[in-house]
Design an enzyme around this catalytic site. Structure first.
Site, short mmCIF file in Angstrom:
data_model
loop_
_atom_site.label_atom_id
_atom_site.label_comp_id
_atom_site.label_asym_id
_atom_site.label_seq_id
_atom_site.Cartn_x
_atom_site.Cartn_y
_atom_site.Cartn_z
N SER A 175 0.85 -1.18 0.00
CA SER A 175 0.00 0.00 0.00
C SER A 175 0.89 1.24 0.00
CB SER A 175 -0.89 0.02 1.25
OG SER A 175 -1.46 1.30 1.45
N TYR A 200 -1.00 0.02 10.43
CA TYR A 200 -1.34 -0.53 9.12
C TYR A 200 -0.20 -0.28 8.14
CZ TYR A 200 -3.79 -1.11 4.66
OH TYR A 200 -4.15 -1.50 3.39
#
Length: 327
Positions: A175, A200
């Protein structure tokens, strides 16, 4: 006056959305996958479902894996209905449990005679900050440690399948948020320490570092491993913290950036494209090789993370050696 301002803002948003949408690349490969076997973790919803459906359209044996049996069963039926390909299988896999990962991998090694593509798509957003029964941070375990263990355990079958000029492929879903990560090895698994968004990002940075290190260890094995950045795609992962805000975020992302189908395109490109099958240790974005963050390019950090990950997922030295042997 207010009407003019609203109109101008609306026009700006539309122009921005059109500009962003125009930048989105699509997988243009027409490659068939008859006789090939692929695994798509998280292949039962969102981008994963689009990926699995596309690969099934191409004739592959598609194994979709997730921890929700009803979702998995329904996704399998949907894929078969849409593609006419009956060779689609749902298997239970909970990346938040090392035991589940081991059971899934053992089942695959026992029942499958080949594995051409392992597409690690599954992941969670920021649903909570707690430890699993394995003593690992939940977000880190689902997004990284579970994928780390699963990938290593399946390497023997990937090595058996890969041939010169036609390598087996491992795809890790990173990501852009890996760029906000902070690599503190001793603190990666702490609870009530990180902002959940950074946690994350940490999990995604770990995937990029893992891909770099694994590519070195697989050199000459006819198995390649690459990371992909799907971009800002409107998937249900944004509902993990707050449903209302999540739905608003999804609407904005779908309109201005990427739908789940558009987000799936780079994964498909790396799984199918002939040239993508010749490189390893790369970071793809919008169907092209891109450049990850400076942290993600540190060989020393990648090696340290590898050693710590092996310890945390409880891989013995004998098991680790076996992971790199072909069946």
């Amino acid at each position: 006056m207010y009407a003019v301002i609203i109109a101008l803002i609306t026009i700006i948003i539309i122009i921005f959305a059109l500009y962003q949408k125009k930048k989105n690349a699509l997988c243009i490969s027409r490659r068939r996958l008859d006789g090939k076997t692929v695994i798509v973790t998280g292949g039962t919803a969102g981008m994963g479902l689009h990926i699995a459906t596309d690969l099934a359209h191409r004739g592959a044996r598609v194994i979709v894996a997730c921890p929700f049996e009803d979702e998995g069963t329904n996704a399998r039926k949907q894929i078969v209905k849409e593609t006419g390909n009956e060779n689609v299988v749902y298997k239970y896999l909970d990346l938040g449990s090392l035991q589940s990962v081991r059971q899934f991998a053992a089942d695959i090694l026992k029942t499958e005679d080949r594995l051409d593509v392992l597409l690690n798509n599954a992941g969670v957003g920021i649903p909570g900050d707690f430890l699993t029964s394995d003593g690992l941070n939940f977000i880190m375990q689902v997004n990284y440690y579970g994928t780390f263990l699963l990938t290593l355990l399946l390497i023997p079958l990937l090595k058996k399948t890969g041939k010169p000029g036609e390598a087996s492929r491992i795809i890790l879903t990173a990501s852009m948020l890996h760029r906000i990560a902070k690599m503190e090895m001793e603190n990666l698994n702490k609870t009530n320490y990180w902002n959940k968004i950074r946690m994350y990002g940490n999990s995604k940075l770990c995937l990029v570092l893992f891909g770099k290190e694994l590519s070195k260890r697989l050199k000459g094995s006819n198995v390649v491993v690459n990371n992909i950045d799907p971009g800002l795609a409107g998937t249900r992962i944004y509902k993990s913290a707050n449903t209302v805000l999540g739905n608003i975020t999804i609407l904005i992302l779908n309109s201005c950036f990427k739908t789940p189908w558009e987000g799936a395109q780079t994964s498909l490109h790396v799984a199918l494209d002939e040239e993508a099958g010749k490189v390893s240790g790369e970071y793809f974005i919008n169907c092209e090789i891109g450049t990850p963050s400076k942290q993600a390019c540190c060989d020393k950090t990648a090696k340290m993370l590898w050693e710590e990950s092996v310890r945390l997922v409880k891989l013995t030295e004998n098991e680790l050696q076996h992971c790199f042997k072909s069946l």
